[in-house]
Design a protein around this motif. Structure first.
Motif, PDB file in Angstrom:
ATOM      1  N   LEU A 113     -52.764 -50.380 -43.815  1.00 20.18           N
ATOM      2  CA  LEU A 113     -54.173 -50.504 -43.441  1.00 20.18           C
ATOM      3  C   LEU A 113     -55.111 -50.439 -44.645  1.00 20.18           C
ATOM      4  CD1 LEU A 113     -54.419 -48.371 -40.156  1.00 20.18           C
ATOM      5  CD2 LEU A 113     -53.908 -50.811 -40.434  1.00 20.18           C
ATOM      6  N   THR A 114     -54.613 -49.971 -45.775  1.00 18.54           N
ATOM      7  CA  THR A 114     -55.461 -49.871 -46.973  1.00 18.54           C
ATOM      8  C   THR A 114     -54.908 -50.629 -48.177  1.00 18.54           C
ATOM      9  OG1 THR A 114     -54.415 -47.869 -47.854  1.00 18.54           O
ATOM     10  CG2 THR A 114     -56.172 -47.558 -46.217  1.00 18.54           C
ATOM     11  N   GLY A 115     -53.629 -50.922 -48.180  1.00 24.42           N
ATOM     12  CA  GLY A 115     -53.022 -51.577 -49.338  1.00 24.42           C
ATOM     13  C   GLY A 115     -52.829 -50.651 -50.524  1.00 24.42           C
ATOM     14  N   GLU A 116     -53.012 -49.359 -50.325  1.00 26.44           N
ATOM     15  CA  GLU A 116     -52.883 -48.385 -51.412  1.00 26.44           C
ATOM     16  C   GLU A 116     -51.436 -47.908 -51.533  1.00 26.44           C
ATOM     17  OE1 GLU A 116     -57.096 -46.069 -51.609  1.00 26.44           O
ATOM     18  OE2 GLU A 116     -55.971 -45.796 -49.752  1.00 26.44           O
ATOM     19  N   GLU A 117     -51.012 -47.697 -52.783  1.00 26.66           N
ATOM     20  CA  GLU A 117     -49.657 -47.236 -53.049  1.00 26.66           C
ATOM     21  C   GLU A 117     -49.530 -45.751 -52.729  1.00 26.66           C
ATOM     22  OE1 GLU A 117     -47.868 -48.498 -56.741  1.00 26.66           O
ATOM     23  OE2 GLU A 117     -49.371 -50.071 -56.975  1.00 26.66           O
ATOM     24  N   GLY A 118     -48.260 -45.272 -52.772  1.00 30.46           N
ATOM     25  CA  GLY A 118     -48.000 -43.873 -52.497  1.00 30.46           C
ATOM     26  C   GLY A 118     -47.812 -43.582 -51.017  1.00 30.46           C
ATOM     27  N   TYR A 119     -47.586 -44.624 -50.246  1.00 27.90           N
ATOM     28  CA  TYR A 119     -47.423 -44.459 -48.803  1.00 27.90           C
ATOM     29  C   TYR A 119     -45.997 -44.029 -48.489  1.00 27.90           C
ATOM     30  CZ  TYR A 119     -48.120 -45.615 -43.828  1.00 27.90           C
ATOM     31  OH  TYR A 119     -48.250 -45.575 -42.468  1.00 27.90           O
ATOM     32  N   ASP A 120     -45.850 -43.239 -47.437  1.00 25.85           N
ATOM     33  CA  ASP A 120     -44.541 -42.769 -47.011  1.00 25.85           C
ATOM     34  C   ASP A 120     -43.761 -43.938 -46.397  1.00 25.85           C
ATOM     35  OD1 ASP A 120     -42.321 -41.539 -46.010  1.00 25.85           O
ATOM     36  OD2 ASP A 120     -43.382 -40.020 -44.850  1.00 25.85           O
ATOM     37  N   LYS A 127     -47.214 -57.321 -32.539  1.00 26.21           N
ATOM     38  CA  LYS A 127     -48.537 -56.918 -32.055  1.00 26.21           C
ATOM     39  C   LYS A 127     -49.392 -56.293 -33.157  1.00 26.21           C
ATOM     40  CE  LYS A 127     -46.958 -55.890 -27.331  1.00 26.21           C
ATOM     41  NZ  LYS A 127     -46.870 -54.841 -26.265  1.00 26.21           N
ATOM     42  N   PHE A 128     -48.894 -56.346 -34.369  1.00 25.95           N
ATOM     43  CA  PHE A 128     -49.579 -55.662 -35.463  1.00 25.95           C
ATOM     44  C   PHE A 128     -50.188 -56.668 -36.446  1.00 25.95           C
ATOM     45  CE2 PHE A 128     -49.511 -53.710 -39.739  1.00 25.95           C
ATOM     46  CZ  PHE A 128     -50.334 -52.616 -39.493  1.00 25.95           C
ATOM     47  N   THR A 129     -51.476 -56.503 -36.728  1.00 28.07           N
ATOM     48  CA  THR A 129     -52.158 -57.342 -37.707  1.00 28.07           C
ATOM     49  C   THR A 129     -51.809 -56.863 -39.113  1.00 28.07           C
ATOM     50  OG1 THR A 129     -54.015 -57.822 -36.227  1.00 28.07           O
ATOM     51  CG2 THR A 129     -54.385 -58.094 -38.594  1.00 28.07           C
ATOM     52  N   SER A 130     -51.109 -57.707 -39.843  1.00 23.93           N
ATOM     53  CA  SER A 130     -50.746 -57.368 -41.228  1.00 23.93           C
ATOM     54  C   SER A 130     -51.860 -57.836 -42.155  1.00 23.93           C
ATOM     55  CB  SER A 130     -49.422 -58.032 -41.610  1.00 23.93           C
ATOM     56  OG  SER A 130     -48.368 -57.538 -40.814  1.00 23.93           O
ATOM     57  N   LEU A 131     -52.650 -56.913 -42.601  1.00 23.15           N
ATOM     58  CA  LEU A 131     -53.732 -57.246 -43.524  1.00 23.15           C
ATOM     59  C   LEU A 131     -53.162 -57.589 -44.899  1.00 23.15           C
ATOM     60  CD1 LEU A 131     -56.245 -54.390 -42.577  1.00 23.15           C
ATOM     61  CD2 LEU A 131     -56.323 -56.787 -41.845  1.00 23.15           C
ATOM     62  N   SER A 132     -53.803 -58.531 -45.554  1.00 23.69           N
ATOM     63  CA  SER A 132     -53.390 -58.931 -46.897  1.00 23.69           C
ATOM     64  C   SER A 132     -54.275 -58.245 -47.929  1.00 23.69           C
ATOM     65  CB  SER A 132     -53.496 -60.458 -47.043  1.00 23.69           C
ATOM     66  OG  SER A 132     -53.186 -60.854 -48.351  1.00 23.69           O
ATOM     67  N   PHE A 133     -53.618 -57.743 -48.998  1.00 23.60           N
ATOM     68  CA  PHE A 133     -54.353 -57.018 -50.033  1.00 23.60           C
ATOM     69  C   PHE A 133     -54.028 -57.576 -51.422  1.00 23.60           C
ATOM     70  CE2 PHE A 133     -54.128 -54.022 -46.526  1.00 23.60           C
ATOM     71  CZ  PHE A 133     -55.417 -53.503 -46.498  1.00 23.60           C
ATOM     72  N   GLY A 142     -61.000 -72.228 -44.990  1.00 22.82           N
ATOM     73  CA  GLY A 142     -59.807 -72.014 -44.181  1.00 22.82           C
ATOM     74  C   GLY A 142     -58.719 -71.203 -44.846  1.00 22.82           C
ATOM     75  N   ASN A 143     -58.999 -70.604 -46.007  1.00 21.28           N
ATOM     76  CA  ASN A 143     -58.006 -69.790 -46.709  1.00 21.28           C
ATOM     77  C   ASN A 143     -58.029 -68.355 -46.203  1.00 21.28           C
ATOM     78  OD1 ASN A 143     -57.322 -71.951 -48.576  1.00 21.28           O
ATOM     79  ND2 ASN A 143     -59.325 -71.550 -49.512  1.00 21.28           N
ATOM     80  N   ASP A 144     -56.852 -67.782 -46.019  1.00 23.29           N
ATOM     81  CA  ASP A 144     -56.765 -66.389 -45.580  1.00 23.29           C
ATOM     82  C   ASP A 144     -57.373 -65.469 -46.620  1.00 23.29           C
ATOM     83  OD1 ASP A 144     -55.514 -66.980 -43.172  1.00 23.29           O
ATOM     84  OD2 ASP A 144     -53.514 -66.921 -44.061  1.00 23.29           O
ATOM     85  N   ILE A 145     -57.999 -64.408 -46.133  1.00 14.46           N
ATOM     86  CA  ILE A 145     -58.678 -63.456 -47.005  1.00 14.46           C
ATOM     87  C   ILE A 145     -57.730 -62.326 -47.400  1.00 14.46           C
ATOM     88  CG2 ILE A 145     -60.568 -61.796 -47.176  1.00 14.46           C
ATOM     89  CD1 ILE A 145     -61.479 -64.694 -47.138  1.00 14.46           C
ATOM     90  N   SER A 146     -57.757 -61.968 -48.671  1.00 18.47           N
ATOM     91  CA  SER A 146     -57.058 -60.775 -49.153  1.00 18.47           C
ATOM     92  C   SER A 146     -58.106 -59.731 -49.512  1.00 18.47           C
ATOM     93  CB  SER A 146     -56.198 -61.097 -50.381  1.00 18.47           C
ATOM     94  OG  SER A 146     -55.103 -61.899 -50.023  1.00 18.47           O
ATOM     95  N   LEU A 147     -57.932 -58.552 -48.971  1.00 15.28           N
ATOM     96  CA  LEU A 147     -58.861 -57.463 -49.233  1.00 15.28           C
ATOM     97  C   LEU A 147     -58.474 -56.725 -50.506  1.00 15.28           C
ATOM     98  CD1 LEU A 147     -59.030 -55.980 -45.603  1.00 15.28           C
ATOM     99  CD2 LEU A 147     -60.676 -57.541 -46.676  1.00 15.28           C
ATOM    100  N   ASN A 148     -59.430 -56.030 -51.086  1.00 18.48           N
ATOM    101  CA  ASN A 148     -59.124 -55.148 -52.207  1.00 18.48           C
ATOM    102  C   ASN A 148     -58.535 -53.850 -51.671  1.00 18.48           C
ATOM    103  OD1 ASN A 148     -59.955 -56.811 -54.368  1.00 18.48           O
ATOM    104  ND2 ASN A 148     -62.097 -56.263 -54.034  1.00 18.48           N
ATOM    105  N   PRO A 149     -57.590 -53.254 -52.390  1.00 20.65           N
ATOM    106  CA  PRO A 149     -56.962 -52.022 -51.906  1.00 20.65           C
ATOM    107  C   PRO A 149     -57.997 -50.910 -51.725  1.00 20.65           C
ATOM    108  CG  PRO A 149     -55.729 -52.958 -53.749  1.00 20.65           C
ATOM    109  CD  PRO A 149     -57.020 -53.701 -53.684  1.00 20.65           C
ATOM    110  N   GLY A 150     -57.893 -50.217 -50.605  1.00 24.68           N
ATOM    111  CA  GLY A 150     -58.791 -49.098 -50.348  1.00 24.68           C
ATOM    112  C   GLY A 150     -59.207 -49.036 -48.882  1.00 24.68           C
ATOM    113  N   LYS A 151     -60.024 -48.066 -48.580  1.00 28.58           N
ATOM    114  CA  LYS A 151     -60.494 -47.859 -47.210  1.00 28.58           C
ATOM    115  C   LYS A 151     -61.518 -48.943 -46.830  1.00 28.58           C
ATOM    116  CE  LYS A 151     -59.824 -42.853 -47.630  1.00 28.58           C
ATOM    117  NZ  LYS A 151     -58.607 -42.804 -46.814  1.00 28.58           N
ATOM    118  N   SER A 152     -61.545 -49.237 -45.546  1.00 27.96           N
ATOM    119  CA  SER A 152     -62.447 -50.285 -45.057  1.00 27.96           C
ATOM    120  C   SER A 152     -63.325 -49.765 -43.917  1.00 27.96           C
ATOM    121  CB  SER A 152     -61.653 -51.503 -44.558  1.00 27.96           C
ATOM    122  OG  SER A 152     -60.954 -52.126 -45.615  1.00 27.96           O
TER     123      SER A 152
END
Length: 536
Positions: free
Chosen positions: A211-218, A375-381, A499-509
């Motif tokens: 959900l954030t694209g941040e490293e250090g996730y379990d 059923k899960f939206t995979s956000l791009s970062f 029409g290009n998919d958006i990639s978010l910057n890592p972090g909270k939204s």
């Protein structure tokens, strides 16, 4: 032996001189030593192989693969044998063999001298066939000229031993010499590949928060469903702000509700939910459906009910098979739900989730926590923070609708690279929220009136979202990008105008969820957007 032969070698003539001297010395020692009178016979078996009935001694030639097929006497070499020998060696000669030489005159004299001594011994030689008839044995390695039937027995033995020794010495010398030089030159040149394989460092797969694209996730949480908790934001009530746990949520969604706005706080890893989350409030259909874009377990305190033309949360939970937990069904003094009266005595603003026990709560309620990727939206970062465009976005304004009394304002902090707001602050403290991404989505809305609300005889107006998609704006890294968004097969997508998919910057939204047909809008302080308002 060497007369008429040419050798293709890469070393000097001195090596041949050394070999010849060694041959002469060994031959003289053997022929002059009368003490060695070992008698042996060479017999031919049915397979034409030579058998030796002499005492068995270790022979250094036993392991030699080289066979002497030519006679010692240079005069016995036949022309066809010379041709075959020369052709064989010429075939081994390569373009790299630049040096070849003939036997020198002094070397030839030495050879002739050796030959003359052998001729002295062989003058009285008889026939090998006659010898075989008399004694049923013969020396298959020699020609008739090399056999002597009239020489006395002891002398014959000495001569035989001497000749065999000479042949053996020559065979060894030539075998070693040509084994070293001939084979060396005849071997094809090979290229040795490096035994050290070039190590290609494959990029290690990063374990990031989905959900954030941040490293250090379990990593173990990657297969777990997120949780979404309903939290209120009554604009006129200071006691509800700052909301508990808001600065720790991965995503904060804020949408219009009755009188004001309501929020949905997402955590990808339910083991990371903070101790206190709230004030928790009741469920509404638009928030339930938005949570399902991420296959989240929905946690709430109360719910709206269906009445008249209004379809409430109770019906959505049942008809759409939503996994949810109603905190009001739990004890207020238990492990999962509590009340905090430190700010107000008004009950509806005091409830909170005991986040540290969410995992236990899900297990106790027997909720399947396995993430359903369908059923899960995979956000791009992005791998790192990037500018979205050349449009500066230092100050961002958002209006939910013309009917909602609350507006939002975000300011970009260039030192932190994040957006901040005071919307969630009050006299009770600051929220300290910081968002890398501010996402503003406009959707079609409908206002539905429910009569006789809670039997009071009064009506209540609910705001329903169609979740049909539309225009939007993303602000990140001090820049802005207008987008289009929608939902396909239960998943959220966001694309630029090409029409290009958006990639978010890592972090909270932060996601502001407003109305496209009832006065909702977004704008920047520099007013450079092609469209800053969308009204009905």
């Amino acid at each position: 032996f060497f007369k008429g032969r040419r050798f293709f070698m890469s070393d000097s003539d001195k090596e041949i001189d050394d070999i010849l001297k060694e041959i002469k010395e060994n031959k003289n020692k053997l022929t002059q030593n009368d003490s060695h009178k070992t008698e042996f016979k060479l017999e031919v078996n049915d397979d034409n192989k030579i058998e030796n009935d002499s005492p068995q001694q270790a022979n250094p030639l036993d392991n030699q693969e080289n066979t002497v097929d030519e006679t010692v006497d240079k005069e016995d070499v036949k022309p066809e044998q010379e041709t075959s020998y020369n052709e064989q060696n010429e075939g081994a000669h390569t373009e790299d063999d630049d040096v070849h030489f003939d036997i020198t005159e002094s070397q030839q004299d030495d050879i002739n001298s050796d030959d003359s001594q052998e001729d002295d011994v062989d003058d009285d030689s008889g026939s090998a066939e006659e010898l075989a008839d008399d004694k049923d044995e013969y020396f298959s390695e020699y020609t008739e000229e090399e056999m002597d039937d009239d020489v006395p027995n002891g002398k014959k033995k000495k001569i035989i031993i001497a000749v065999v020794a000479v042949i053996a010495v020559i065979a060894v010398a030539l075998g070693v010499y040509f084994g070293m030089f001939y084979n060396k030159s005849a071997e094809p040149e090979t290229t040795t590949e490096s035994t050290t394989a070039q190590q290609t460092t494959e990029p290690v797969a990063k374990i990031v928060n989905p959900l954030t694209g941040e490293e250090g996730y379990d990593e173990t949480a990657l297969t777990q469903r997120p949780v979404a908790v309903v939290v209120e934001n009554e604009y006129s009530t200071a006691a509800v702000k700052p909301q508990w746990g808001i600065s720790q949520a991965d995503i904060v969604l804020e949408g219009e509700s009755e009188f004001s706005t309501r929020m949905l706080m997402f955590w990808a890893d339910y083991n990371k939910v903070p101790d206190q989350v709230g004030p928790t409030r009741s469920a509404r259909p638009p928030f339930i459906r938005f949570s399902q874009l991420f296959d989240a377990v929905f946690i709430h305190a109360g719910l709206s009910h269906t009445a008249g033309g209004y379809v409430g949360a109770d019906t959505v939970f049942e008809n759409e098979n939503i996994d949810h937990i109603n905190l009001l069904s739990l004890s207020e003094s238990g492990d999962y739900f509590g009340r905090d009266y430190s700010r107000t005595k008004v009950v509806e603003h005091t409830g909170y989730l005991k986040g540290k026990n969410v995992a236990k709560l899900l297990e106790e309620r027997k909720i399947d926590t396995t993430l359903n990727q369908d059923k899960f939206t995979s956000l791009s970062f992005n791998d790192y923070s990037k500018k979205l465009s050349d449009i500066p976005a230092v100050q961002v304004n958002f209006v939910w609708s013309s009917r909602c009394p609350k507006n939002a304002l975000f300011i970009y902090d260039s030192a932190k690279g994040k957006y901040t707001t005071t919307d969630f602050d009050s006299k009770f403290g600051k929220s300290d929220v910081e968002f890398e991404n501010v996402i503003l989505l406009l959707d079609k809305t409908e206002y539905v009136v429910k009569q006789n609300y809670k039997g009071s005889g009064n009506s209540e107006t609910y705001c329903n979202y169609e979740l049909s998609g539309g225009k939007g704006l993303i602000c990140s890294n001090g820049t802005a990008l207008e987008i289009l968004w929608g939902v396909t097969d239960g998943k959220l997508w966001m694309r630029d105008e090409s029409g290009n998919d958006i990639s978010l910057n890592p972090g909270k939204s932060y996601i502001g969820y407003g109305s496209s047909n009832n006065g909702g809008s977004y704008s920047l302080a520099n007013d450079v957007l092609s469209s800053t308002k969308t009204k009905n």
